[in-house]
Design an enzyme around this catalytic site. Structure first.
Site, PDB file in Angstrom:
ATOM      1  N   GLN A 257     -27.143  18.585 -29.676  1.00  0.00           N
ATOM      2  CA  GLN A 257     -27.779  18.168 -30.929  1.00  0.00           C
ATOM      3  C   GLN A 257     -29.006  17.301 -30.707  1.00  0.00           C
ATOM      4  O   GLN A 257     -29.768  17.055 -31.644  1.00  0.00           O
ATOM      5  CB  GLN A 257     -26.779  17.400 -31.804  1.00  0.00           C
TER       6      GLN A 257
ATOM      7  N   CYS B 152     -22.052  17.466 -40.564  1.00  0.00           N
ATOM      8  CA  CYS B 152     -22.604  17.553 -39.205  1.00  0.00           C
ATOM      9  C   CYS B 152     -24.064  17.140 -39.279  1.00  0.00           C
ATOM     10  O   CYS B 152     -24.775  17.554 -40.196  1.00  0.00           O
ATOM     11  CB  CYS B 152     -22.485  18.991 -38.698  1.00  0.00           C
ATOM     12  N   LEU B 153     -24.515  16.334 -38.322  1.00  0.00           N
ATOM     13  CA  LEU B 153     -25.911  15.889 -38.338  1.00  0.00           C
ATOM     14  C   LEU B 153     -26.885  17.061 -38.245  1.00  0.00           C
ATOM     15  O   LEU B 153     -28.021  16.956 -38.697  1.00  0.00           O
ATOM     16  CB  LEU B 153     -26.170  14.907 -37.193  1.00  0.00           C
TER      17      LEU B 153
ATOM     18  N   GLY C 296     -19.821  11.502 -34.959  1.00  0.00           N
ATOM     19  CA  GLY C 296     -19.861  12.029 -33.601  1.00  0.00           C
ATOM     20  C   GLY C 296     -21.197  12.671 -33.333  1.00  0.00           C
ATOM     21  O   GLY C 296     -21.970  12.955 -34.257  1.00  0.00           O
TER      22      GLY C 296
ATOM     23  N   HIS D 166     -14.489  19.173 -33.632  1.00  0.00           N
ATOM     24  CA  HIS D 166     -15.857  19.471 -34.065  1.00  0.00           C
ATOM     25  C   HIS D 166     -16.840  19.308 -32.899  1.00  0.00           C
ATOM     26  O   HIS D 166     -17.673  20.183 -32.649  1.00  0.00           O
ATOM     27  CB  HIS D 166     -16.214  18.533 -35.232  1.00  0.00           C
ATOM     28  N   GLU D 167     -16.732  18.180 -32.187  1.00  0.00           N
ATOM     29  CA  GLU D 167     -17.695  17.906 -31.107  1.00  0.00           C
ATOM     30  C   GLU D 167     -17.478  18.843 -29.919  1.00  0.00           C
ATOM     31  O   GLU D 167     -18.445  19.295 -29.293  1.00  0.00           O
ATOM     32  CB  GLU D 167     -17.620  16.442 -30.661  1.00  0.00           C
TER      33      GLU D 167
ATOM     34  N   HIS E  43     -19.115  22.086 -30.479  1.00  0.00           N
ATOM     35  CA  HIS E  43     -20.559  22.037 -30.204  1.00  0.00           C
ATOM     36  C   HIS E  43     -20.850  22.379 -28.748  1.00  0.00           C
ATOM     37  O   HIS E  43     -21.844  23.051 -28.444  1.00  0.00           O
ATOM     38  CB  HIS E  43     -21.104  20.625 -30.457  1.00  0.00           C
TER      39      HIS E  43
HETATM   40 CO    CO Z   1     -21.741  18.490 -35.564  1.00  0.00          CO
END
Ligand code: CO
Length: 166
Positions: free
Chosen positions: A51, A88-89, A46, A130-131, A134
């Site tokens: 991000q 997570c990226l 995701g 999670h997203e 963010h």
């Molecule tokens: Co993330």
């Protein structure tokens, strides 16, 4: 220039409350397409707009060959709990066990502005949670104990140093 497109923790944009999307035009569709491409390029499950430096309520998730586009998403209901490994990226190299609801009901809009509700369970519920976090300036480390959180921060600093000495 060798700067990454992905914003890494502790970039302050990751902590900002994002702006609601009001205009559903071609520019938005382009941004969603770009996010999808970057998610694939960086091998993420995701990606949330902050991000990549866009403080707006947009997230994409790819799971079981289906692309989910979540614009202005809100968690309407959450049920149960699950604990599982998450990455997570914005936290390269970090994988931690995180508690999430096992089922969520999410209300969101697509690129055309059409509203829909999506029910997600297990892994998809984790990814959605999670997203959506963010988009509210919340990060996976916020779900860890203070001690674990410090360990993650220390590890990130160490990784950064190792990168520089390479
Ligand atoms: Co993330």
């Amino acid at each position: 220039m060798n700067e990454s497109i992905i914003r890494y923790y502790p970039d302050p944009i990751l902590r900002k409350e994002t702006e609601k999307v009001e205009v559903f035009d071609e520019k938005l569709a382009d941004l969603v397409a770009r996010m999808r491409d970057l998610m694939f390029q960086y091998d993420g499950v995701g990606l949330a707009a902050p991000q990549i430096g866009e403080s707006r309520k947009i997230a994409v998730v790819y799971y079981e060959e289906k692309l989910h586009v979540l614009i202005n998403p809100v968690v309407k209901e959450s049920h149960g709990r699950q604990i599982g490994e998450e990455g997570c990226l914005s936290f390269p190299g970090i994988y931690e066990d995180i508690e999430r609801p096992s089922k969520v009901l999410v209300q969101a809009q697509n690129e055309k502005g059409e509203s829909f509700t999506a029910e997600a369970s297990d892994f998809l519920a984790r990814a959605f949670s999670h997203e959506i976090d963010h988009l509210n300036g919340k990060l996976m480390i916020d779900h860890l104990s203070p001690m674990k959180r410090e360990m993650v921060k220390r590890k990130l600093k160490k990784n950064k140093k190792d990168d520089r000495s390479r």
